[in-house]
Design a protein around this motif. Structure first.
Motif, short mmCIF file in Angstrom:
data_model
loop_
_atom_site.label_atom_id
_atom_site.label_comp_id
_atom_site.label_asym_id
_atom_site.label_seq_id
_atom_site.Cartn_x
_atom_site.Cartn_y
_atom_site.Cartn_z
N ASN A 18 67.70 7.54 113.90
CA ASN A 18 69.10 7.46 114.34
C ASN A 18 69.27 8.25 115.63
O ASN A 18 68.72 9.32 115.79
CB ASN A 18 70.04 8.03 113.28
CG ASN A 18 70.10 7.16 112.06
OD1 ASN A 18 69.75 5.99 112.11
ND2 ASN A 18 70.51 7.73 110.95
N SER A 19 70.03 7.71 116.52
CA SER A 19 70.34 8.30 117.83
C SER A 19 69.09 8.59 118.66
O SER A 19 69.01 9.61 119.34
CB SER A 19 71.21 9.56 117.70
OG SER A 19 70.49 10.62 117.12
N THR A 20 68.09 7.73 118.57
CA THR A 20 66.92 7.83 119.45
C THR A 20 66.97 6.66 120.43
O THR A 20 67.76 5.73 120.27
CB THR A 20 65.59 7.78 118.67
OG1 THR A 20 65.53 6.57 117.92
CG2 THR A 20 65.44 8.97 117.74
N ILE A 21 66.11 6.69 121.41
CA ILE A 21 66.03 5.62 122.40
C ILE A 21 65.60 4.33 121.71
O ILE A 21 64.73 4.34 120.84
CB ILE A 21 65.02 6.03 123.50
CG1 ILE A 21 65.49 7.31 124.19
CG2 ILE A 21 64.82 4.91 124.50
CD1 ILE A 21 64.47 7.92 125.09
N GLY A 22 66.19 3.23 122.12
CA GLY A 22 65.90 1.93 121.50
C GLY A 22 64.43 1.57 121.51
O GLY A 22 63.89 1.06 120.52
N LYS A 23 63.74 1.83 122.61
CA LYS A 23 62.31 1.51 122.68
C LYS A 23 61.50 2.35 121.70
O LYS A 23 60.48 1.90 121.19
CB LYS A 23 61.79 1.72 124.10
CG LYS A 23 62.31 0.70 125.06
CD LYS A 23 61.23 0.32 126.03
CE LYS A 23 61.78 -0.73 126.96
NZ LYS A 23 60.86 -1.82 127.13
N HIS A 24 61.96 3.57 121.43
CA HIS A 24 61.26 4.42 120.47
C HIS A 24 61.45 3.88 119.06
O HIS A 24 60.53 3.91 118.25
CB HIS A 24 61.73 5.86 120.58
CG HIS A 24 61.30 6.52 121.86
ND1 HIS A 24 61.35 7.86 122.05
CD2 HIS A 24 60.82 6.01 123.01
CE1 HIS A 24 60.90 8.16 123.26
NE2 HIS A 24 60.59 7.04 123.87
N GLU A 26 61.84 0.73 118.31
CA GLU A 26 60.97 -0.44 118.25
C GLU A 26 59.51 -0.03 118.06
O GLU A 26 58.76 -0.69 117.34
CB GLU A 26 61.12 -1.27 119.51
CG GLU A 26 62.48 -1.91 119.66
CD GLU A 26 62.69 -2.54 121.03
OE1 GLU A 26 61.72 -2.61 121.82
OE2 GLU A 26 63.83 -2.95 121.29
N THR A 27 59.11 1.05 118.69
CA THR A 27 57.74 1.54 118.55
C THR A 27 57.47 2.00 117.12
O THR A 27 56.42 1.70 116.54
CB THR A 27 57.47 2.68 119.54
OG1 THR A 27 57.71 2.20 120.86
CG2 THR A 27 56.04 3.18 119.43
N VAL A 28 58.43 2.71 116.53
CA VAL A 28 58.28 3.16 115.13
C VAL A 28 58.15 1.95 114.22
O VAL A 28 57.29 1.92 113.33
CB VAL A 28 59.47 4.06 114.72
CG1 VAL A 28 59.49 4.29 113.22
CG2 VAL A 28 59.42 5.38 115.46
N ARG A 29 58.98 0.93 114.43
CA ARG A 29 58.88 -0.30 113.63
C ARG A 29 57.54 -0.99 113.87
O ARG A 29 56.95 -1.54 112.95
CB ARG A 29 60.03 -1.24 113.97
CG ARG A 29 61.40 -0.72 113.60
CD ARG A 29 61.60 -0.61 112.14
NE ARG A 29 61.64 -1.97 111.59
CZ ARG A 29 61.67 -2.26 110.32
NH1 ARG A 29 61.67 -1.30 109.44
NH2 ARG A 29 61.68 -3.49 109.91
N LYS A 54 53.90 8.12 122.18
CA LYS A 54 55.25 7.82 122.66
C LYS A 54 56.32 8.39 121.74
O LYS A 54 57.38 8.82 122.19
CB LYS A 54 55.42 6.31 122.78
CG LYS A 54 56.70 5.85 123.40
CD LYS A 54 56.67 4.36 123.62
CE LYS A 54 57.89 3.89 124.35
NZ LYS A 54 57.83 2.45 124.60
N VAL A 55 56.06 8.39 120.43
CA VAL A 55 57.06 8.86 119.45
C VAL A 55 56.54 10.06 118.67
O VAL A 55 56.88 10.25 117.51
CB VAL A 55 57.48 7.73 118.49
CG1 VAL A 55 58.22 6.64 119.23
CG2 VAL A 55 56.27 7.16 117.75
N ASP A 56 55.74 10.90 119.32
CA ASP A 56 55.12 12.04 118.63
C ASP A 56 56.13 13.02 118.06
O ASP A 56 55.81 13.76 117.13
CB ASP A 56 54.12 12.75 119.53
CG ASP A 56 54.77 13.36 120.76
OD1 ASP A 56 55.95 13.07 121.04
OD2 ASP A 56 54.09 14.14 121.45
N TYR A 57 57.35 13.04 118.57
CA TYR A 57 58.37 13.95 118.05
C TYR A 57 59.02 13.43 116.77
O TYR A 57 59.78 14.14 116.13
CB TYR A 57 59.44 14.21 119.12
CG TYR A 57 60.25 13.00 119.50
CD1 TYR A 57 61.52 12.81 118.96
CD2 TYR A 57 59.76 12.06 120.39
CE1 TYR A 57 62.28 11.71 119.31
CE2 TYR A 57 60.51 10.96 120.75
CZ TYR A 57 61.77 10.78 120.20
OH TYR A 57 62.51 9.69 120.54
#
Length: 64
Positions: A18-24, A26-29, A54-57
């Motif tokens: 929630n409240s993350t960048i849209g591309k992030h 999509e990357t998680v998905r 890219k989504v290490d956080y």
């Protein structure tokens, strides 16, 4: 000659998307993660490593 990564990685979503960048999101998905504390096992490839970086956080990674 490049070393071949033949191992597996265990990736867990530990923070909400929630409240993350849209591309992030999509990357998680793209990594196959659906909800908090969901864990998937993935092949250790350069493409997967790049997605994780890219989504290490948001994720936790362990060698499987």
């Amino acid at each position: 000659m490049a070393k071949k990564n033949s191992g597996k990685l265990r990736v867990t979503l530990v923070r909400s998307i929630n409240s993350t960048i849209g591309k992030h999101r999509e990357t998680v998905r793209g990594l196959g993660l659906r909800r908090m504390h969901h864990t998937v096992e993935l092949e250790d490839t350069p493409a997967i490593r790049g997605m994780i970086r890219k989504v290490d956080y948001l994720v936790q990674v362990e060698e499987a």
